[in-house]
Enzyme design. Structure first.
Site, short mmCIF file in Angstrom:
data_model
loop_
_atom_site.label_atom_id
_atom_site.label_comp_id
_atom_site.label_asym_id
_atom_site.label_seq_id
_atom_site.Cartn_x
_atom_site.Cartn_y
_atom_site.Cartn_z
N HIS A 91 -44.53 -6.99 -35.19
CA HIS A 91 -45.90 -8.03 -35.16
C HIS A 91 -46.56 -6.82 -34.17
CE1 HIS A 91 -43.84 -10.33 -32.86
NE2 HIS A 91 -45.11 -10.24 -31.88
N HIS A 149 -39.98 -15.03 -25.91
CA HIS A 149 -40.37 -14.07 -27.14
C HIS A 149 -40.00 -12.67 -26.11
CE1 HIS A 149 -42.50 -12.49 -30.58
NE2 HIS A 149 -44.10 -11.93 -29.47
N ASP A 203 -46.08 -15.84 -32.70
CA ASP A 203 -46.45 -14.50 -32.23
C ASP A 203 -47.67 -13.72 -33.31
OD1 ASP A 203 -48.43 -13.10 -30.42
OD2 ASP A 203 -47.12 -11.07 -29.96
N ASP A 225 -40.42 -9.17 -28.04
CA ASP A 225 -41.08 -7.38 -28.64
C ASP A 225 -40.26 -7.07 -28.67
OD1 ASP A 225 -43.61 -8.85 -29.36
OD2 ASP A 225 -44.82 -8.94 -27.28
N ASP A 264 -43.16 -14.40 -22.95
CA ASP A 264 -42.94 -13.28 -23.68
C ASP A 264 -41.72 -12.76 -22.53
OD1 ASP A 264 -45.16 -13.36 -25.45
OD2 ASP A 264 -45.89 -11.49 -24.23
#
Ligand SMILES: [Zn+2]
Length: 1047
Positions: free
Chosen positions: A560, A165, A279, A167, A416
């Protein structure tokens, strides 16, 4: 672009965002060139020809449908034109009341409402006790049992899905994450997946993937293509980011999806099939709708209230067909998998017991970077322990499998920013491969285990469902508001960093306007040159690059942790800089495009000079609007550049301080002539120093005592009276919320954990300013922490029917406080209200006493309303924020939050970078007596409701204000002429969402001759009669076809 090549859209169904399917178009253009995901490359000539023949047949069918519908539309338009004014004159009471007929178009809305079946999430909320008992090892769940023979006939089919994941900004900026982690993950992926073709990985964020692609050489690119073709690497969702689903507007959600999908189509030739959203802090059906429309068949969601997860697990409804609330058909259905446990990390994905699952996250082996908080570390898999380890893991898999209807099991493997180091790939893949080998060598265990992609899983799931004739339940509704544990509701992020949430929508409006005007400019240029080329002195390529950057910056901000306001301070500054820079650049493209379009003599065009004041109405509706411009003299007059006619104007002060007007800047507002379609017009300013405007009227009042002030202030809007005689009392109040004391958990960027609540009382009397004039009147109240203005425009038509409310908030002096605007009315709304989801649809909300206060807050992207049997009070908003209706007739809107501490969700910071923040609304009261009588749909049981036509128009005006472009030179004024590309207003339930120039498939960063037109047909409420009747028709047929709306 030839007009004939501008693709018009068939809008099917009452709510279709007619996504001008890029794929369809690319498919049509490229024919057999495009490769389907997972299919073997290449193909025989015969197959290609057959494929081509099919396409041609399809095209012929489309053309024939098109012709039929064009004919139908022409007839409809002619009839509509004739009947529009008649309808306006006859007004609504004859259309609705006396004849006893519903509004045309309501029949469809009624059918949609009657077609409700399947599980309604609102009903689940009524059902559940929300008592949060301790469930044992699966704390928020229950004990799962099985006999052991459940898999004897149908073995457990396990897909372990490796993921990382990433971000696009959170603790670090997008670029910093890329350099420190993401590029290493992707570099290692190429090596490690190539080592063993049983290994797989899924990747979601195209923002990162495309950046990495630019950095790698052709050899690596070829290796990536091989991995994709072999099905080892799957690009899931395919969006630029994994967007926030609460604060994002559907324009931006769609735009980021398109940006990612176009990139994938161009560089890898693939179309994502499955969605992956692990998420975002709550999930919206608007996203499901867009994914379905973009050609995806399946999706996965994760952050859902723990009580809902538990209930769904008990009912075996964690996999369902997500259907739009308003859809009576199965058109919008998409298969959705909801992850059952607390998180998407390894401890919470292999099964219900995190202490066991953590032992199978081999990145947590002793000596590696992280560890198991449950204090039992993983062990490397050896010949000696493989039997025991395999059985321990199998027990978790079996328990998890009991929560689903099929025996195909999805287990993610990641977290993550995982798989950064080469050795992590080895420990995860090698240890799991040993376990899988063991499983597969022991058929008595009845498990078939392997690494898989998301689509591998869904494919097997559908196969199994079909062989066992198992159906999935249908579900309607949304997954807000989210709580991950206890009473920790993630309702703070609906408002956190409101300055940037507003900036987001500014860029969105600017981008949309620029897309439309830029596309029209290119079309106009190509039309004026017989060979279809662009004007040489117009920097189309450079502008297109700015447009692309604007699209990508808006897309990035939908992440997000971006628009959510849950990123570190320096990261939000990075985002803000991108948004602001793009607004500036896009303004230049807008101004330059408008200038070219308005010039009579195109040879006089020069891209860096623009003349006069140009107004661009970026909406598809005729509108009367007020244009505001700052000038340096109070004696300004506005002259229509085309006719030389003087316009009606109103000059107001620009306030240097609350009680001191500036002496050298003034605001001039004008209205009337701005009755435009998508039109650019120009004005000229004349400054005469002979006379001062006699009607200018400022009233300054210093109130002398607090009580009088409060009276003056809180009862500022006392009553709203409609022509029908309907009167509603309305007050505006302000409140403070504090945060908990004496508790470890306090409000932060994500969480809202309020304690005391109190009416805002100012220690000093506020300054109240009143202005009156021919164009508008307003009253402004200055308090120490905010300035509140209510303005009424003296305009005919719908623009004059709503009150404009604006606030300027500054809470930088506060500690752990949140400021709330409260609207108190006597609308008997009970415990129900309606808030929008992503500006796309309305969702009913029920305020429940069994839930804590913070659980009753919901996201509002653009609208909220309260209603009773005779009236509806709608508040339309230009920015996203949190909203609640804690008592009947009341609305609370959180304006800003200043929070000193972290809320233990990984951010490690409070929210203390507050800014002077503006918020803007339109308040609209409507009479729904006649409609309610006619529709008779049972006000109590309905789940579905829509904005009225009038509210749609007011929202459109609010979100897409006229674009004003100013330059001082007036030497070429008379050589300009208005530009009106539309035949007429579109029906007022049809929204021109975008007109987007596509990138050339051959030449990078260059505009192609193809443009995507997006139309959205909106649902509207039939029981709220439009008053006055809007000067546009609305579509009455289920299928609306427009001929090209452009001249
Ligand atoms: Zn994330």
């Amino acid at each position: 672009m030839k007009r004939s090549r501008m693709l018009a859209v068939l809008v099917g169904g009452i709510f279709c965002v007619a996504v001008m399917s890029l794929y369809r178009m690319l498919d049509l253009m490229q024919g057999s060139e495009s490769k389907r995901y997972g299919e073997p490359p290449g193909g025989q000539v015969d197959e290609d020809l057959a494929h081509l023949q099919q396409k041609i047949d399809g095209l012929e069918r489309l053309l024939s449908d098109n012709n039929r519908l064009v004919a139908m539309l022409r007839d409809t338009l002619l009839q509509s034109k004739a009947s529009a004014w008649k309808r306006a004159n006859n007004s609504i009471d004859s259309a609705l009341g006396r004849r006893g007929e519903a509004l045309p178009g309501c029949r469809l809305a009624k059918e949609m409402k009657d077609g409700v079946d399947g599980v309604q999430l609102l009903d689940v909320y009524d059902l559940l006790p929300f008592d949060n008992p301790d469930g044992g090892p699966w704390k928020q769940g229950f004990e799962i049992t099985y006999k052991g023979d459940e898999w004897s006939e149908q073995p457990l089919e396990l897909f372990l899905i490796p993921h990382s994941h990433n971000d696009p900004g959170w603790i670090k900026t997008f670029d910093a994450y890329y350099h420190d982690q993401t590029r290493h993950i992707l570099d290692n992926m190429v090596v490690k997946l190539s080592e063993d073709n049983r290994r797989k990985l899924i990747w979601a964020e195209i923002s990162y993937f495309s950046k990495w692609w630019n950095d790698i050489d052709d050899q690596k690119r070829a290796a990536v293509k091989r991995l994709v073709e072999a099905g080892q690497l799957e690009l899931v969702t395919g969006g630029w980011v994994m967007p926030d689903e609460a604060n994002s507007h559907y324009f931006a959600m769609l735009d980021q999806l398109m940006e990612g999908h176009q990139w994938l189509q161009k560089h890898l030739g693939v179309k994502p099939r499955s969605g992956w959203a692990i998420d975002p802090f709550g999930h919206s059906p608007s996203m499901a709708y867009l994914l379905k429309g973009a050609g995806l068949h399946n999706m996965l969601i994760q952050r859902v209230h723990y009580s809902i997860k538990k209930h769904f697990a008990q009912q075996q409804t964690l996999e369902f067909l997500w259907r739009q609330s308003w859809d009576s058909s199965s058109r919008s259905d998409i298969t959705c998998h909801m992850m059952p446990f607390y998180s998407y990390d390894v401890p919470h994905t292999c099964g219900p017991n995190p202490a066991v699952c953590c032992q199978f996250d081999f990145q947590r082996l002793p000596g590696r970077r992280t560890f198991c908080p449950w204090k039992i570390p993983p062990k490397p898999i050896t010949d000696q322990n493989v039997h025991e380890r395999a059985l321990l893991l199998l027990d978790q898999y079996r328990q998890k499998s009991r929560l689903f209807r099929s025996s195909v099991l999805l287990v993610p493997l990641g977290d993550d920013f995982r798989y950064v180091e080469s050795s992590e790939w080895d420990v995860q893949f090698n240890n799991y491969q040993k376990l899988f080998d063991y499983f597969n060598q022991h058929p008595e265990l009845h498990i078939k285990a392997r690494f898989g992609t998301l689509s591998d899983y869904f494919q097997a799931l559908h196969r199994r469902l079909s062989t066992t004739r198992t159906t999935l339940p249908k579900l309607r509704g949304d997954f807000f508001s989210y709580a991950d544990r206890d009473d920790h509701y993630w309702t703070g992020y609906f408002t956190s960093r409101p300055f940037y949430k507003r900036l987001d929508r500014k860029l969105e409006a600017t981008l949309r306007a620029t897309e439309i005007l830029f596309s029209l400019t290119l079309a106009e240029m190509r039309r004026s040159h017989s060979d279809g080329r662009l004007a040489e002195n117009f920097p189309a390529r450079e502008y297109f690059q700015w447009l692309t950057t604007g699209r990508r910056n808006l897309a990035l901000f939908q992440h997000h942790d971006a628009v959510a306001g849950t990123e570190r301070e320096h990261v939000v500054v990075d985002y803000g800089t991108r948004l602001f820079q793009s607004i500036l650049n896009l303004h230049q493209v807008l101004q330059s495009s408008a200038h070219w379009l308005l010039l009579l003599d195109k040879s006089q065009y020069h891209h860096d000079q623009s003349k006069s004041l140009i107004i661009f109405n970026p909406t598809e509706q005729l509108r009367t609007s007020v244009i505001s411009v700052v000038v340096d003299s109070p004696d300004a007059q506005v002259i229509d550049a085309e006719t030389g006619r003087q316009m009606s104007t109103q000059i107001s002060a620009v306030w240097a301080e609350p009680s001191r007007p500036s002496t050298d800047t003034f605001q001039v507002r004008t209205s009337s002539l701005i009755r435009l379609l998508i039109t650019a017009v120009c004005f000229n300013f004349l400054f005469s120093h002979s006379s001062s405007p006699s009607w200018l009227n400022f009233l300054l009042c210093h109130s002398s005592c607090t009580i009088i002030l409060l009276t003056c202030f809180y009862f500022e809007i006392q009553k709203l009276r409609l022509q029908s005689g309907l009167v509603r009392k309305i007050q505006v109040q302000f409140l403070w919320y504090g945060t908990r004391t004496g508790s470890r958990d306090k409000s932060g960027a994500y969480l809202f954990l309020p304690a005391d609540e109190g009416l805002y009382i100012s220690s000093e009397p506020p300054l109240v300013r009143i202005s009156r004039g021919p164009i508008f009147s307003d009253i402004t109240s200055h308090f120490p922490h905010f300035t509140h203005t209510v303005r009424l425009f003296h305009l005919d038509g719908h623009a004059g029917k709503s009150l404009e409310i604006s606030n300027l908030v500054d809470i930088r002096s506060q500690v752990n406080r949140e400021l709330v605007m409260k609207i108190v009315s006597d609308v008997a709304s009970g415990n129900r209200f309606y808030s929008d989801l992503n500006g796309f649809q309305m969702q009913q909300r029920r305020t429940l006493a069994k839930l804590p206060l913070q659980a009753n807050f919901y996201p509002m992207t653009s609208a909220v309303f309260l209603q009773d049997s005779t009236s509806r009070l709608s508040l339309l908003s230009a920015q996203s924020q949190g909203v609640a209706s804690l008592k009947p007739g009341e609305l609370e809107l959180v304006l800003d939050r200043r929070l000193q501490q972290d809320d233990n969700r990984g951010l490690g910071q409070g929210v203390t970078d507050n800014k002077l923040t503006a918020s803007l609304y339109h308040l609209l009261l409507e009479d729904r007596g006649g409609g309610a009588k006619i529709c008779r749909w049972g006000l109590v049981s309905r789940h579905i409701d829509h904005l009225s036509l009038l509210a749609h128009l007011a929202s459109l005006s609010l979100c897409h204000p006229p674009m004003t472009m100013v330059a001082t030179s007036n030497s070429q004024l008379l050589k300009l002429r208005p530009f009106q590309p539309l035949h007429s207003s579109l029906p007022c339930d049809i929204h021109l969402l975008n007109l987007r120039t596509l990138e050339d498939t051959q030449e990078a960063d260059t505009p192609s001759q193809e443009t995507a037109l997006f139309l959205h047909r909106k649902g509207f409420d039939c029981s709220t009669a439009p008053e006055p009747a809007p000067q546009c028709t609305w579509s009455e047929h289920e299928e609306v076809m427009t001929r090209s709306p452009f001249i």
